[in-house]
Design an enzyme around this catalytic site. Sequence first.
Site, PDB file in Angstrom:
ATOM      1  N   ARG A 303     -24.891 -15.006  -4.209  1.00 14.86           N
ATOM      2  CA  ARG A 303     -24.564 -14.429  -2.997  1.00 14.86           C
ATOM      3  C   ARG A 303     -23.600 -16.158  -2.652  1.00 14.86           C
ATOM      4  O   ARG A 303     -22.442 -16.126  -3.065  1.00 14.86           O
ATOM      5  CB  ARG A 303     -24.664 -14.604  -1.612  1.00 14.86           C
ATOM      6  CG  ARG A 303     -24.941 -12.374  -1.896  1.00 14.86           C
ATOM      7  CD  ARG A 303     -25.982 -12.147  -1.927  1.00 14.86           C
ATOM      8  NE  ARG A 303     -27.552 -12.536  -2.171  1.00 14.86           N
ATOM      9  CZ  ARG A 303     -28.290 -12.788  -2.716  1.00 14.86           C
ATOM     10  NH1 ARG A 303     -28.416 -12.238  -3.427  1.00 14.86           N
ATOM     11  NH2 ARG A 303     -29.660 -13.321  -2.600  1.00 14.86           N
ATOM     12  N   CYS A 337     -30.192 -10.558   5.070  1.00  9.08           N
ATOM     13  CA  CYS A 337     -29.445 -11.226   3.892  1.00  9.08           C
ATOM     14  C   CYS A 337     -28.464 -11.954   4.388  1.00  9.08           C
ATOM     15  O   CYS A 337     -26.864 -11.907   4.699  1.00  9.08           O
ATOM     16  CB  CYS A 337     -29.307 -11.132   2.507  1.00  9.08           C
ATOM     17  SG  CYS A 337     -28.518 -12.834   1.807  1.00  9.08           S
ATOM     18  N   THR A 339     -26.198 -14.473   4.579  1.00  9.58           N
ATOM     19  CA  THR A 339     -24.348 -14.952   3.587  1.00  9.58           C
ATOM     20  C   THR A 339     -24.181 -13.270   2.482  1.00  9.58           C
ATOM     21  O   THR A 339     -23.255 -13.335   2.056  1.00  9.58           O
ATOM     22  CB  THR A 339     -25.109 -16.128   2.142  1.00  9.58           C
ATOM     23  OG1 THR A 339     -25.855 -16.913   2.164  1.00  9.58           O
ATOM     24  CG2 THR A 339     -24.008 -15.825   1.154  1.00  9.58           C
ATOM     25  N   THR A 381     -26.782 -20.985   4.227  1.00  6.50           N
ATOM     26  CA  THR A 381     -26.976 -21.509   2.792  1.00  6.50           C
ATOM     27  C   THR A 381     -24.636 -22.494   3.039  1.00  6.50           C
ATOM     28  O   THR A 381     -24.423 -22.147   4.024  1.00  6.50           O
ATOM     29  CB  THR A 381     -26.977 -20.336   1.404  1.00  6.50           C
ATOM     30  OG1 THR A 381     -25.692 -19.514   2.008  1.00  6.50           O
ATOM     31  CG2 THR A 381     -27.514 -19.724   1.523  1.00  6.50           C
ATOM     32  N   LYS A 423     -37.243 -20.585  -1.705  1.00  2.00           N
ATOM     33  CA  LYS A 423     -36.909 -19.286  -2.585  1.00  2.00           C
ATOM     34  C   LYS A 423     -38.161 -19.811  -4.255  1.00  2.00           C
ATOM     35  O   LYS A 423     -38.415 -18.654  -5.046  1.00  2.00           O
ATOM     36  CB  LYS A 423     -35.464 -19.456  -3.200  1.00  2.00           C
ATOM     37  CG  LYS A 423     -34.815 -18.652  -2.156  1.00  2.00           C
ATOM     38  CD  LYS A 423     -33.371 -18.679  -2.683  1.00  2.00           C
ATOM     39  CE  LYS A 423     -32.547 -17.702  -2.040  1.00  2.00           C
ATOM     40  NZ  LYS A 423     -32.574 -15.993  -1.620  1.00  2.00           N
ATOM     41  N   CYS A 454     -30.823 -17.930   7.357  1.00  5.41           N
ATOM     42  CA  CYS A 454     -30.490 -17.511   5.932  1.00  5.41           C
ATOM     43  C   CYS A 454     -31.674 -17.081   6.351  1.00  5.41           C
ATOM     44  O   CYS A 454     -32.784 -17.529   7.080  1.00  5.41           O
ATOM     45  CB  CYS A 454     -30.546 -19.234   4.586  1.00  5.41           C
ATOM     46  SG  CYS A 454     -31.751 -18.405   3.758  1.00  5.41           S
TER      47      CYS A 454
END
Length: 496
Positions: A303, A337, A339, A381, A423, A454
């Site tokens: 994204r 999520c 984003t 993000t 991540k 995030c």
Amino acid sequence: MSKRRFAATNDSKTLGKHRYGVVGGLGVVAGADLLLKMIGATQRRPDMRDVDIAFEQRHFDSGPSIADENYNPGRRKFYVYNTLKDMEARGIDTALVPCFVSHTFLSEITPELDMRVISLFDALREWLAREHPALQTIGVLTSTYVQKSAIFERQLGSRYQIVYPHPAVQSDKLMRAIYGPSGVRAGHHGGECVELLAEACHCLVASGAQIIVPGLTEVSVLIDSLRPLLAVPVVDSNLVYAEYALGCEAAPPVREFKLGVVGGVGPAATVDFMHKVVRLTGAARDQDHIKMMVEQNPQIPDRTANLIGSGADPTISLLATCKQLEAGGANAVAIPCNTAHAFVDRIQPYLEIPIVNMLSEVVQHIRSQMPAVGRVGLLATSGTVSSGVYRDVAEAAGLCLLVPDDAVQDLVMAAIYGERGVKAGFTSGVCSDHLATAIDHLASKGAEVILLGCTELPLIAIDVAVRRSIVLLDPTEILAARCVALAGASTVEVRR
């Protein structure tokens, strides 16, 4: 907890017309008898002469033990379930199951269906109350297995005294009449089987029965031969069932709330979200927890890469994943999520179930739980920051949103996407240092509360002193709490 139950609706009900399905094969002649009586009932009602009725009969061997009190209905359960699911897939919305044995386990099946299944016992209860309001004692002809299950007592026993044939009559007369070599199931519709049924009925009358209620759908096939031999009425259970099904507007089916989760964005955040849903659910046993359906799709394009650069557009992948959840019976969708919520407004119009908006839930939480707060810091993000989705919802609620300076934003991105970022599977070390620096930075800019915006950021270890220095909000936790509350809310209608 009190779980939310949903009533499923569909277009056929909206139009006032149902598509009926009859599950045959459970007793070959009984299913056919019910079908004929349904057709006859529709012909007597001009408003229903164009009704759709599907009859589904496959080979099903009950085995010789069906007459036994220790009969195991396992194979029958699978047969009924699979037949009903196939009917449901063909758009049939109302089903009849002409089998008393099957009604002993039907409550195990109906929660897994989005169609109405009409109860034989609802039909009998309504007919008896209407046609025989002073009735006190009913005599029941049913299999030894059904008798032992006590389903007649559970369904009708609060209003009527229920009597059965004496044990010897039950086994030597009634069971022989239905399941014996000269019985109804062997294709005989007169002679010995009628005589045996009459003897079983005489036994019931001697025990005080004022009316005979067949708990074997095969008895209705012989009803015209049996009635002249008895001094009390015999109910045609199949006819009662057929007319009730065609005439009633029963409540739509209900099923437990099911939460659909768009997984894989990212994978660890998905597991974290589910853990929080489980932790926040007030449950005393496994069955008190919320149904969750997860479509784990890590291949949804990144994204952030799309929002800040030339990365592939994830909109269709997100929509397709939500559609999978919708098709699987989800009543609402959660996307753990932040984003991805930049794309929710594009997706929602193409769904018939709601996406629980994490961003708006977070802002609502701040407004309701921290009314004095005016300045909110956002760590997220670069895609979430640049999209403005949090800023729009925050400013609409009268909040001032603060974001890091460019250099610090680079640290946030490194904590998430870096070689030693979350991540990549790291939750301490460099990523913890970067996150602590970003928190201190926003606090110095005047943030009164900071959003870990995030879903991977709450997975990173944060020093206790940093946590005590300022309030850190976890949007994943807030989303999970909202989903738990949604599951516990009052019943609403949803569309199939």
